[in-house]
Design a protein around this motif. Structure first.
Motif, short mmCIF file in Angstrom:
data_model
loop_
_atom_site.label_atom_id
_atom_site.label_comp_id
_atom_site.label_asym_id
_atom_site.label_seq_id
_atom_site.Cartn_x
_atom_site.Cartn_y
_atom_site.Cartn_z
N SER A 13 0.75 -54.02 -5.35
CA SER A 13 0.39 -53.17 -6.47
C SER A 13 -0.88 -52.41 -6.15
O SER A 13 -1.80 -52.95 -5.52
CB SER A 13 0.19 -54.01 -7.74
N TRP A 61 -0.72 -41.02 -8.37
CA TRP A 61 0.61 -40.46 -8.63
C TRP A 61 0.62 -39.04 -8.09
O TRP A 61 -0.17 -38.20 -8.52
CB TRP A 61 0.94 -40.49 -10.12
N HIS A 82 4.43 -42.71 -6.11
CA HIS A 82 3.35 -43.67 -6.35
C HIS A 82 3.18 -44.53 -5.10
O HIS A 82 4.01 -45.40 -4.83
CB HIS A 82 3.72 -44.55 -7.55
N VAL A 117 2.25 -47.55 -3.02
CA VAL A 117 2.01 -48.96 -3.32
C VAL A 117 1.40 -49.58 -2.07
O VAL A 117 2.12 -49.82 -1.09
CB VAL A 117 3.31 -49.68 -3.72
N ALA A 166 6.89 -45.96 -4.45
CA ALA A 166 7.84 -45.92 -5.55
C ALA A 166 8.02 -44.45 -5.92
O ALA A 166 7.03 -43.72 -6.05
CB ALA A 166 7.31 -46.72 -6.74
N LEU A 176 4.31 -51.26 -10.49
CA LEU A 176 3.84 -49.88 -10.61
C LEU A 176 2.67 -49.85 -11.58
O LEU A 176 2.73 -50.44 -12.67
CB LEU A 176 4.96 -48.97 -11.12
#
Length: 307
Positions: A26, A34, A47, A49, A55, A149
């Motif tokens: 995470s 983002w 996103h 990670v 993601a 997320l």
């Protein structure tokens, strides 16, 4: 312990000090990002990670929204992963939304892909300040692996992503790269359906300056004399090309050809409507602007380990 009870135990333990053994991937408050890539051809919200990969929410023109996980190396074993929407840590104790199980493909560059409806739920949950979390056993052990997320720094990119979605073309290149228009026996008039499909082709060509040539080929079945079939195939090709020009496609891009009955549809032996056609084929410069994204980063030293 049943698989369902195992998942519940892990999710409850995730909020306790010295949480259940396992690995959580995470982004933290300090590195949650983002990233938006937007055009009329595709909208992508990525996103990173840390330690895992990316993601990705991806909406291509003419298709539905999709979400997928794209790891550098998949740490989850194949099977069913639990998907929940968690509250942030400062709201610990509040309810967790259980979205059920999603499939994990073990040896796949995108081991988790979600339907449009579930993808929309994830987008909405992040907007509301919550965190979608995937939990599955590790590939080489029974310890849980979580991919979470983070909603931090999400709101502004989310708004831009939504704006991008409203501006997408109704079709993409693959959907109009080759279009077949059918005609009635011994006719060259365009039907309403043909005009609608050609309108989509013209809309795309006019929007994408990478399209350099539009080939229009007229055909007939074997009914009729060779001379009549050649004239009819020419009339069909010209009807299609003329309509495309009326919709704004430049004459310099159009290449019109006619073949009579010389090129029947492969595998169709008898005369019939499938041979009475004109085909439109686009030729475009190679470009990756509406291609699906590929993983770009993952820092192994940013793994968050819970044990």
């Amino acid at each position: 312990m049943s698989p369902r009870h195992w998942i519940v135990a892990i999710l409850v333990g995730a909020w306790l000090p010295c949480a259940a053994m396992g690995t959580t991937f995470s982004a933290g408050i300090e590195n949650s990002r983002w990233l938006l890539s937007d055009s009329i051809f595709a909208c992508t919200l990525t996103h990173p990670v840390p330690g895992y990969g990316e993601a990705v929410f991806h909406h291509r023109a003419g298709e539905s929204l999709r979400f997928f996980l794209q790891p550098v190396r998949n740490p989850m074993r194949a099977g069913q992963a639990a998907l929940v929407i968690e509250q942030p840590a400062w709201k610990a104790g509040k309810s967790v939304d259980d979205l059920g199980y999603v499939r994990v493909e073990g040896d796949h560059s995108r081991p988790v892909e979600l339907s449009s409806g579930t993808s929309e739920r994830l987008l909405a949950s992040l907007r509301d300040g919550r965190m979608p979390t995937f939990t599955r056993r590790a590939r080489q052990s029974n310890r849980p692996v979580r991919v979470r997320l983070n909603h931090i720094n999400y709101r502004s990119p989310h708004q831009s992503f939504r704006r991008c979605q409203t501006q997408l073309l109704p079709v993409n290149y693959d959907q109009v790269q080759r279009t077949v228009v059918l005609f009635d026996l011994d006719r060259s008039e365009l039907s309403a359906d043909a005009k609608e499909r050609l309108g989509e082709v013209a809309l795309y060509v006019n929007a994408d300056d990478r399209v350099k040539q539009v080939y229009v080929d007229g055909h007939t079945d074997s009914i009729g004399t060779p001379l009549r079939n050649r004239e009819l195939s020419k009339a069909r090709a010209e009807a299609v090309a003329g309509y495309l020009k009326d919709q704004g496609v430049g004459d310099d891009k159009l290449v019109t050809r006619f073949h009579g009955d010389r090129y029947p549809v492969a595998g169709v032996e008898t005369p019939g409507p499938r041979h009475r056609r004109a085909t439109v084929r686009l030729e475009r410069e190679k470009d990756e602007s509406d291609a699906e994204p590929v993983v770009t980063q993952a820092k192994r030293d940013d793994i968050v380990v819970v044990d």
